[in-house]
Design a protein around this motif. Structure first.
Motif, PDB file in Angstrom:
ATOM      1  N   ARG A 199      16.261 -41.081 -12.624  1.00 14.58           N
ATOM      2  CA  ARG A 199      15.739 -39.910 -13.338  1.00 14.58           C
ATOM      3  C   ARG A 199      14.216 -39.854 -13.224  1.00 14.58           C
ATOM      4  N   GLY A 200      13.680 -38.660 -13.389  1.00 14.13           N
ATOM      5  CA  GLY A 200      12.234 -38.521 -13.345  1.00 14.13           C
ATOM      6  C   GLY A 200      11.801 -37.071 -13.327  1.00 14.13           C
ATOM      7  N   VAL A 201      10.607 -36.836 -12.804  1.00 12.83           N
ATOM      8  CA  VAL A 201      10.036 -35.483 -12.763  1.00 12.83           C
ATOM      9  C   VAL A 201       9.370 -35.247 -11.414  1.00 12.83           C
ATOM     10  N   GLU A 213       6.002 -33.829 -22.992  1.00 14.91           N
ATOM     11  CA  GLU A 213       5.662 -34.829 -21.984  1.00 14.91           C
ATOM     12  C   GLU A 213       5.519 -34.187 -20.612  1.00 14.91           C
ATOM     13  N   LEU A 214       6.397 -33.238 -20.306  1.00 18.77           N
ATOM     14  CA  LEU A 214       6.341 -32.569 -19.004  1.00 18.77           C
ATOM     15  C   LEU A 214       5.033 -31.803 -18.850  1.00 18.77           C
ATOM     16  N   GLN A 215       4.588 -31.143 -19.915  1.00 17.03           N
ATOM     17  CA  GLN A 215       3.318 -30.407 -19.849  1.00 17.03           C
ATOM     18  C   GLN A 215       2.142 -31.358 -19.657  1.00 17.03           C
ATOM     19  N   ARG A 257      10.150 -23.535  -2.558  1.00 17.19           N
ATOM     20  CA  ARG A 257      10.178 -22.157  -3.052  1.00 17.19           C
ATOM     21  C   ARG A 257       9.570 -21.967  -4.438  1.00 17.19           C
ATOM     22  N   SER A 258       9.259 -23.061  -5.136  1.00 16.38           N
ATOM     23  CA  SER A 258       8.804 -22.916  -6.522  1.00 16.38           C
ATOM     24  C   SER A 258       7.627 -23.835  -6.812  1.00 16.38           C
ATOM     25  N   THR A 259       6.767 -23.430  -7.747  1.00 24.05           N
ATOM     26  CA  THR A 259       5.633 -24.244  -8.176  1.00 24.05           C
ATOM     27  C   THR A 259       5.784 -24.666  -9.636  1.00 24.05           C
ATOM     28  N   ILE A 260       6.985 -24.557 -10.185  1.00 22.55           N
ATOM     29  CA  ILE A 260       7.238 -24.903 -11.582  1.00 22.55           C
ATOM     30  C   ILE A 260       7.691 -26.362 -11.670  1.00 22.55           C
ATOM     31  N   PRO A 261       7.091 -27.165 -12.556  1.00 20.17           N
ATOM     32  CA  PRO A 261       7.508 -28.569 -12.689  1.00 20.17           C
ATOM     33  C   PRO A 261       8.943 -28.670 -13.207  1.00 20.17           C
ATOM     34  N   PHE A 262       9.625 -29.743 -12.810  1.00 18.76           N
ATOM     35  CA  PHE A 262      11.018 -29.888 -13.238  1.00 18.76           C
ATOM     36  C   PHE A 262      11.407 -31.356 -13.288  1.00 18.76           C
ATOM     37  N   THR A 263      12.422 -31.640 -14.093  1.00 19.24           N
ATOM     38  CA  THR A 263      12.970 -32.983 -14.165  1.00 19.24           C
ATOM     39  C   THR A 263      14.072 -33.128 -13.127  1.00 19.24           C
ATOM     40  N   TYR A 264      14.398 -34.395 -12.801  1.00 19.62           N
ATOM     41  CA  TYR A 264      15.523 -34.616 -11.891  1.00 19.62           C
ATOM     42  C   TYR A 264      16.441 -35.700 -12.445  1.00 19.62           C
ATOM     43  N   ASP A 265      17.698 -35.586 -12.128  1.00 20.28           N
ATOM     44  CA  ASP A 265      18.709 -36.597 -12.421  1.00 20.28           C
ATOM     45  C   ASP A 265      19.551 -36.726 -11.161  1.00 20.28           C
ATOM     46  N   ALA A 266      19.531 -37.906 -10.548  1.00 15.61           N
ATOM     47  CA  ALA A 266      20.195 -38.092  -9.257  1.00 15.61           C
ATOM     48  C   ALA A 266      21.677 -37.748  -9.324  1.00 15.61           C
ATOM     49  N   HIS A 267      22.320 -38.032 -10.436  1.00 16.61           N
ATOM     50  CA  HIS A 267      23.753 -37.753 -10.562  1.00 16.61           C
ATOM     51  C   HIS A 267      24.023 -36.257 -10.605  1.00 16.61           C
ATOM     52  N   LEU A 268      23.171 -35.509 -11.328  1.00 10.82           N
ATOM     53  CA  LEU A 268      23.348 -34.063 -11.399  1.00 10.82           C
ATOM     54  C   LEU A 268      22.999 -33.400 -10.065  1.00 10.82           C
TER      55      LEU A 268
END
Length: 246
Positions: free
Chosen positions: A127-129, A156-158, A92-103
């Motif tokens: 964790r990652g992006v 860094e994300l950009q 549904r989205s084209t915006i980059p994002f970080t991930y955390d498996a626990h969250l």
């Protein structure tokens, strides 16, 4: 049209290196992604097509990856795909994002949060992006970088998003060229490339082929466009890899 080679060579990685060599194959795309991954402190990368609702397997969507194959096997064996908040977000989205498996585990509605955490932890990628990308034909995908480093900063994300866009664009171009095949080059274009590979100048080629210099340049320029190259040297190299000349 983006001058890919110029853009990629102007980008500097955090370790001071760059990816300046011509990228003319999927193996070179893989090496470039591995270099980006290493430079930003990740353990690996994954390029996956954004799946439609009828897909139920992560492995089936992977285009390129350095993530452990055991990770993909465990992920699909645990049935984690359908309830994944990441997959839902990519749809549904084209915006980059970080991930955390626990969250992310807390957001699962299928009761498989602990299983998901276990799979990512076993692969040392909690964790990652995820960086959504697309090509000129509108095909949607994402490039993920995973590991156990701290959460990336906004800067860094950009930067990672720019790398992802350029490298996926090149990967898509290479796959499109492979589907089209080498048959689009004319006999005259191949002849000119063969003499160029032999080190002949435009003047010498014109004399050998009984053509004008203008016509020789026309054939070479047309071959360059067809092979999506930036100069004559790269065109010859691509033609040799494709088996058009030897």
């Amino acid at each position: 049209m983006i001058n890919f080679s110029a853009d990629i060579s102007s980008l500097i990685l955090p370790d001071g290196r760059s990816v300046s060599e011509p990228i003319d194959s999927e193996d070179e795309i893989r090496r470039a992604l591995e270099r980006v991954s290493d430079a930003y402190g990740f353990r690996g990368f994954m390029v996956l097509a954004v799946p439609d609702v009828g897909c139920h397997s992560l492995a089936a969507q992977v285009l390129l990856t350095s993530w452990p194959l055991e990770f993909l096997r465990r992920y699909d064996s645990a049935g984690l795909f359908d309830g994944s908040p990441v997959i839902q977000r990519l749809r549904r989205s084209t915006i980059p994002f970080t991930y955390d498996a626990h969250l992310l585990a807390r957001r699962r509605l299928d009761g498989k949060g602990d299983a998901a955490v276990g799979v990512f932890e076993q692969a040392n990628m909690p964790r990652g992006v995820y960086l959504p990308v697309h090509d000129a034909a509108g095909n949607r995908a994402a490039i993920a970088f995973g590991g156990d480093r701290p959460t990336v900063s906004d800067d860094e994300l950009q930067a990672l998003n720019l790398w992802a866009g350029l490298l996926y664009s090149r990967l898509s171009e290479l796959r499109t060229q492979r589907r089209r095949g080498p048959a689009s080059l004319s006999r005259r274009e191949i002849e000119c490339l063969r003499w160029a590979a032999a080190g002949k100048t435009t003047v010498e080629m014109a004399r050998i082929l009984a053509l004008s210099e203008y016509t020789v340049n026309h054939y070479l320029n047309r071959a360059t466009r067809k092979l999506d190259s930036v100069n004559r040297v790269q065109t010859v190299a691509k033609a040799m890899r494709a088996g058009l000349i030897n």
